[in-house]
Scaffold this active site. Sequence first.
Site, PDB file in Angstrom:
ATOM      1  N   LYS A  79       0.850  -1.198   0.000  1.00 16.92           N
ATOM      2  CA  LYS A  79       0.000   0.000   0.000  1.00 16.92           C
ATOM      3  C   LYS A  79       0.885   1.248   0.000  1.00 16.92           C
ATOM      4  O   LYS A  79       1.905   1.282   0.704  1.00 16.92           O
ATOM      5  CB  LYS A  79      -0.892  -0.042   1.246  1.00 16.92           C
ATOM      6  CG  LYS A  79      -1.927   1.063   1.346  1.00 16.92           C
ATOM      7  CD  LYS A  79      -2.810   0.822   2.576  1.00 16.92           C
ATOM      8  CE  LYS A  79      -3.902   1.851   2.749  1.00 16.92           C
ATOM      9  NZ  LYS A  79      -4.769   1.564   3.905  1.00 16.92           N
ATOM     10  N   SER A 154      -9.606   1.394   2.988  1.00 17.15           N
ATOM     11  CA  SER A 154      -8.784   2.151   2.085  1.00 17.15           C
ATOM     12  C   SER A 154      -7.719   1.328   1.354  1.00 17.15           C
ATOM     13  O   SER A 154      -7.152   1.814   0.383  1.00 17.15           O
ATOM     14  CB  SER A 154      -8.090   3.277   2.851  1.00 17.15           C
ATOM     15  OG  SER A 154      -7.278   2.751   3.877  1.00 17.15           O
ATOM     16  N   SER A 178      -9.638  -0.939   7.263  1.00 15.96           N
ATOM     17  CA  SER A 178      -9.104  -0.803   5.902  1.00 15.96           C
ATOM     18  C   SER A 178      -8.353  -2.000   5.336  1.00 15.96           C
ATOM     19  O   SER A 178      -7.974  -1.976   4.167  1.00 15.96           O
ATOM     20  CB  SER A 178      -8.199   0.416   5.823  1.00 15.96           C
ATOM     21  OG  SER A 178      -8.993   1.561   5.651  1.00 15.96           O
TER      22      SER A 178
HETATM   23  N1  GLN Z   1     -13.141   3.399   6.448  1.00 22.84           N
HETATM   24  C1  GLN Z   1     -12.537   3.889   7.639  1.00 22.84           C
HETATM   25  C2  GLN Z   1     -12.266   5.371   7.502  1.00 22.84           C
HETATM   26  O1  GLN Z   1     -12.663   5.898   6.535  1.00 22.84           O
HETATM   27  C3  GLN Z   1     -11.314   3.125   7.965  1.00 22.84           C
HETATM   28  C4  GLN Z   1     -10.103   3.596   7.280  1.00 22.84           C
HETATM   29  C5  GLN Z   1      -8.884   2.824   7.655  1.00 22.84           C
HETATM   30  O2  GLN Z   1      -8.956   1.793   8.324  1.00 22.84           O
HETATM   31  N2  GLN Z   1      -7.746   3.348   7.277  1.00 22.84           N
HETATM   32  O3  GLN Z   1     -11.680   6.000   8.326  1.00 22.84           O
END
Ligand code: GLN
Length: 479
Positions: A79, A154, A178
């Site tokens: 990532k 994400s 994420s």
């Molecule tokens: N979807 C969650 C957010 O928007 C989690 C994001 C993540 O785990 N980086 O914050």
Amino acid sequence: MNPKRAPIAELARDYREDRAEASDVIGRTMDAIERAEPGLHAFVSTRREKAMDEARAADAAFAEGRPVGPLAGIPIAVKDNMHIRGEPTTCASRILKNYVPPYGSTAVDRLRAAGAIVVGKTNMDEFAMGSSTENSAFSPTRNPHDPERVPGGSSGGSSAAVAAGLVPAALGSDTGGSIRQPASFCGVVGLKPTYGRVSRYGLVAFGSSLDQIGPLSGSVADTARILQTIAGFDPMDSTSSDVPTPDWTQALDAPIREMKVGVPKEYFVDGMDAGVAERVRAGIDRLEGLGCRIEELSLPHTEYAVATYYLISTAEASSNLARYDGVRYGLRAGGDTLQAMYRRTRMAGFGPEVKRRILLGTYALSAGYYDAYYLRAQKVRTLILEDFRKAFESVDVLVTPTTPTPAFRIGENIDDPLAMYLNDIFTTTCNLAGLPGVSVPCGRIGGLPVGMQLIGNHFDESAVLRAAHHFEQDGGFDG
Ligand code: GLN
């Protein structure tokens, strides 16, 4: 290459037995990525030349019988919020334009030291804020199961790259879901380890009390293999825990008969997709068929998790992202005064979701509101942790759906931040409590994968991986 047909162990064996050459495997991987990318957008950047050099070096080591690491020649994707020294990190943001970190992240360095070859950096929601990769400053990643749908986020580039069979494994980061949510949307395995299990040195910070790095891959065994390589104490990360790392690959086969599995009733809510609930219930029945003892229980503070998460994570983000001011990193917009330069850089550099989070977080931390929002959220966080503490007095693992719906359409939630945030109702609790959680595929709805989440006690990745592995062995993930 299909990850199910070429898991890491098989590829490693092919190398050992001289049936494959790393330069050939990496060359084919790069070709496959190039072919897939125009329709997939899983990668922000690829490393063909560097990866080929590393592959040739691995082949030379194999040929000369020199000792090689356990992941020698294995292609992986990372990532784009984790650093590789001397190579760009973008976090899918304009504000990091041309930023090149002078150091590498511990997790990636450990994989590379074990011989793994990074083929590219994967797409993501900007600064890991989102659930769909639509917040990427580049273009959204497509779900390999349906190009009209999101891969989740994400870490959506990582999950899509694995699901498309481009790499057997990838690294993601998980602040509120994420790794697990995109794993669930793409039909792959995704593990968020215990907070402190994997060093975050070289991971761009989002919510420092929540962030954790973990693997996405096509099988539980490969997930365990990657965890084995990246886990463990790192003096460069003051939050990394100095606890022993068991041999997870060995632990997988230990029987799960009599394992106590809790099913928290708050994770089957009104409004969730009935098909998801049904697939997960069927998965729980399968665990019972494997000899697990199923017990329904209650985690009463679950309903506050999303609100708590969005206060704490935005507060931490507003502080972490203060450093992007045009002085030290990436983009700098012009301005007559220092203040004007800061303002114009941040206006031009951050996308709308990141700005929304910075505003929310700054508000929650501001004098007059701190007690009502931030402090109260910290107290609720403790209550959520206490719920889990109590549950783990009587069960070994908890089973829940990973997400309330299968992958949604690109554009479907983009104008409704609340609908987007509600995607995280089953995943944020693990981060708030610091617990390990894995998502494994447990069937499909109209061709779209459904994920089942297994949550373990602190530092008990073994239990969740074992349960997940037996589940996978018993009839596979689509069963
Ligand atoms: N979807 C969650 C957010 O928007 C989690 C994001 C993540 O785990 N980086 O914050």
